[in-house]
Scaffold this motif. Structure first.
Motif, short mmCIF file in Angstrom:
data_model
loop_
_atom_site.label_atom_id
_atom_site.label_comp_id
_atom_site.label_asym_id
_atom_site.label_seq_id
_atom_site.Cartn_x
_atom_site.Cartn_y
_atom_site.Cartn_z
N MET A 1 0.85 -1.19 0.00
CA MET A 1 0.00 0.00 0.00
C MET A 1 0.88 1.24 0.00
O MET A 1 0.99 1.98 0.98
CB MET A 1 -0.94 -0.02 1.21
CG MET A 1 -1.85 -1.23 1.25
SD MET A 1 -2.97 -1.31 -0.17
CE MET A 1 -4.05 0.06 0.22
N GLU B 1 1.85 4.89 -1.06
CA GLU B 1 1.24 6.13 -1.50
C GLU B 1 2.28 7.18 -1.87
O GLU B 1 1.96 8.35 -2.01
CB GLU B 1 0.32 6.67 -0.40
CG GLU B 1 -0.82 5.73 -0.04
CD GLU B 1 -1.72 6.30 1.05
OE1 GLU B 1 -1.90 7.53 1.08
OE2 GLU B 1 -2.23 5.51 1.87
N ASP C 1 1.58 9.61 -4.79
CA ASP C 1 0.46 10.56 -4.70
C ASP C 1 0.99 11.97 -4.90
O ASP C 1 1.81 12.46 -4.11
CB ASP C 1 -0.20 10.43 -3.32
CG ASP C 1 -1.53 11.17 -3.25
OD1 ASP C 1 -1.74 12.10 -4.08
OD2 ASP C 1 -2.35 10.83 -2.39
N PRO D 1 -0.78 14.53 -1.54
CA PRO D 1 -1.21 13.66 -0.44
C PRO D 1 -2.16 14.33 0.54
O PRO D 1 -2.79 13.65 1.36
CB PRO D 1 0.12 13.29 0.24
CG PRO D 1 1.09 14.34 -0.17
CD PRO D 1 0.68 14.78 -1.52
N ILE E 1 -7.61 12.24 -1.28
CA ILE E 1 -7.80 11.18 -2.27
C ILE E 1 -6.56 10.29 -2.28
O ILE E 1 -5.45 10.77 -2.51
CB ILE E 1 -8.03 11.77 -3.68
CG1 ILE E 1 -9.27 12.68 -3.67
CG2 ILE E 1 -8.18 10.66 -4.71
CD1 ILE E 1 -9.48 13.41 -4.99
N THR E 2 -6.75 9.03 -2.02
CA THR E 2 -5.62 8.10 -1.95
C THR E 2 -5.18 7.70 -3.36
O THR E 2 -6.00 7.27 -4.17
CB THR E 2 -5.99 6.85 -1.15
OG1 THR E 2 -6.34 7.24 0.18
CG2 THR E 2 -4.82 5.87 -1.09
N VAL E 3 -3.91 7.86 -3.64
CA VAL E 3 -3.32 7.43 -4.91
C VAL E 3 -2.23 6.42 -4.59
O VAL E 3 -1.27 6.74 -3.89
CB VAL E 3 -2.73 8.61 -5.70
CG1 VAL E 3 -2.05 8.11 -6.97
CG2 VAL E 3 -3.82 9.62 -6.03
N LEU E 4 -2.38 5.19 -5.10
CA LEU E 4 -1.41 4.14 -4.85
C LEU E 4 -0.49 3.98 -6.05
O LEU E 4 -0.92 4.11 -7.20
CB LEU E 4 -2.11 2.81 -4.55
CG LEU E 4 -3.02 2.78 -3.33
CD1 LEU E 4 -3.68 1.40 -3.19
CD2 LEU E 4 -2.25 3.13 -2.06
#
Length: 568
Positions: free
Chosen positions: A103, A105, A108, A111, A115-118
């Motif tokens: 997981m 991030e 991102d 951050p 909004i979660t960006v992986l």
């Protein structure tokens, strides 16, 4: 401390024998594999592949090394850090697909927006027992980062492909920034400063003296209400001596499920920087903080470059820029290698052609020689490219037959003589090429060429190339294809060799195909290219002496062969 570069001294002697003056120091590729700069022409995580890599410090000096990974379209930096190696140290890692349970991030771009960006690109995996000091001190898994090419906010990006998959293929480089002075000193605050000892393995357990101290030297720490820079943040040249070389390294593309491993040695460049400063007469230290775009291949302080001609004669030149001196080492007007697609062995062949310095020539208008096309969006293309038109000028089988000698006269089955099909063809239609010449374009810094025909289902030709190349996993649309399976009506060249012309190319003038030559770089014509060919074979599953079914798969890697052409 006065240090003498042995390789440069040997070259100076050779120049004297050849009657060439002024070659006391020159940039060169060391045929013995040791250097200040290591160029690794390829990595991939496509098609289930993992790339293994290593670098070795063969000297009795602790060294600061810049490690930089560059994606394959435009060689945009996607990860860099500083590596502090102790004397006789080895550092190993691997480039792998993003773990499904990671997981991460770190990709991102914003951050704080909720909004979660992986991350969905490759990761650098450092071996569990690897303890060589890295700055910054990230964990054993670090994602490649797309920020330098991806458009976000006011940043327009570089116009190339925007997804994380762009980072799945590329090349990388390691640049020695200097030797860590073995004599301790004090920093600007009066504190003891001994980076050579901190980087050196010692004690029980056997670990570097203090990796945290090396990280702190590049950090800005809070001291009450003040921000206090670390020693190297304040003076990045503190206790750093000029680079001395002695590095070697290699990499391997491994596919566990296919039982395949293809290894190569990095190209080792010597005589690139002797002062420890950027450029001739420079005052900026070659030793820079992690994340800096320098040092790069244009940061050397030697403009002389030396290579050998096809006949073994020494060729020397003084170039305009440091990166030109590096490009000169890789300048070739034609490139050759073997291929095989032998059906009985399920054989496959792919070539890698990497232009390790291309970004220094095509990201400006006018583009700099020997390249001809800037990195830009052309016409109705969705993404930017920098395509160089070259040509397949020969494809032979192992019995020296080529497309001009079909060997089918006795059967009266010859219809027309044509070169092998190259796809995709250049987007700009060129008038009919001379016999035996098939133009195509190399549009990226890292290019893959597949040999073979369309996908077959039984005896039925699907009319489609595979979705990805069978060995390196390069996606369709990114790889080029040489179809050696249908050279003539009755011929299938299953194995042989091929030649690519890199200097002369075809342009359309008043409806005719006209041969043009690239402007030279110094005395040499062509393009600066590195790479290799890989072949994979399989006997599928065989039965061993105990009756067990075992996978029989094996492969080979062959360095490209090439010629050098001197202009007038």
């Amino acid at each position: 401390m006065n240090r003498k570069n042995l390789t440069a001294a040997v070259l100076a002697g050779l120049a004297g024998v050849a009657g060439i003056a002024g070659t006391a120091q020159a940039v060169n590729i060391n045929p013995d594999g040791l250097g200040q700069v290591l160029l690794y022409p390829y990595y991939t995580t496509n098609g289930g592949n993992v790339t293994l890599l290593s670098v070795v410090n063969t000297t009795d000096e602790a060294k600061a090394v810049k490690v930089r990974f560059l994606e394959g379209e435009n060689s945009v930096e996607v990860l860099d850090f500083n590596l502090y190696m102790s004397a006789y140290d080895v550092w190993t890692a691997s480039i792998e697909p993003q773990p499904v349970d990671n997981m991460d991030e770190s990709c991102d771009p914003d951050p704080g927006d909720g909004i979660t960006v992986l991350c969905d690109g490759p990761v650098l995996v450092v071996n569990a027992d690897e303890n060589t000091c890295m700055v910054p001190k990230f964990g054993k898994v670090q994602s490649f980062l797309p920020f330098a090419y991806r458009a976000f906010g006011d940043f327009e990006g570089d116009g190339g492909t925007q997804d994380d998959a762009r980072m799945n293929e590329g090349h990388f480089e390691m640049i020695e920034m200097g030797v860590l002075d073995p004599e301790p000193t004090t920093d600007y605050k009066g504190d003891a400063f001994d980076p050579a000892d901190w980087a050196t393995h010692q004690g029980t357990p056997w670990l570097p003296g203090d990796c945290d101290a090396l990280n702190a030297a590049w950090a800005i720490a809070a001291d009450g209400t003040e921000l206090v820079p670390g020693a190297w943040k304040f003076d990045k040249g503190l206790n750093i001596l000029p680079p001395t070389g002695g590095l070697f390294g290699g990499a391997g593309v491994v596919n566990v499920l296919k039982g395949a491993l293809h290894t190569y040695e990095a190209d080792a460049i010597n005589g690139w920087n002797l002062s420890g400063f950027i450029g001739q007469g420079g005052i900026e230290s070659l030793h820079t903080e992690p994340g800096s775009l320098v040092p790069n291949l244009n940061s050397g302080d030697i403009l002389e470059s030396v290579v050998f001609s096809d006949r073994g004669q020494l060729i020397t030149d003084t170039l305009a820029r440091s990166v030109d001196a590096v490009s000169y080492l890789f300048m070739h007007d034609s490139l050759m290698n073997e291929y095989t697609t032998e059906t009985a062995l399920l054989a496959r062949t792919e070539w890698v052609l990497t232009f390790p310095t291309k970004r220094f020539y095509v990201e400006q208008v006018p583009v700099l020689a020997p390249f001809t096309t800037p990195w830009a969006v052309v016409g109705e293309e969705d993404y930017a490219t920098a395509c160089e038109t070259v040509a397949l000028t020969g494809l032979w089988d192992r019995e020296e037959r080529d497309e001009g000698e079909p060997g089918c006269e006795d059967t009266n089955s010859c219809e027309t003589d044509r070169p092998p099909i190259v796809s995709p063809p250049p987007p700009i239609i060129i008038p009919p090429a001379p016999p035996g010449v098939e133009p195509f374009q190399l549009c990226y810094e890292t290019n893959v060429i597949r040999f073979g025909g369309d996908v077959m289902i039984g005896d039925i030709d699907t009319g489609e190339l595979p979705m990805e190349s069978e060995i390196l996993g390069t996606p369709r649309g990114k790889y080029l294809n040489f179809d050696n399976t249908d050279v003539f009506k009755d011929q299938n060249f299953q194995y042989g060799w091929a030649r690519v012309e890199l200097d002369d190319y075809l342009i359309a003038v008043d409806g005719d195909a006209v041969v043009a030559s690239r402007d030279p770089l110094g005395q040499l014509n062509g393009l600066p290219v590195a790479g290799f060919g890989v072949s994979a074979f399989s006997n599928a599953f065989l039965t061993d002496l105990q009756g067990n079914r075992v996978l029989s798969a094996y492969g080979a890697l062959y360095s490209h062969k090439a010629t050098r052409k001197q202009g007038s």
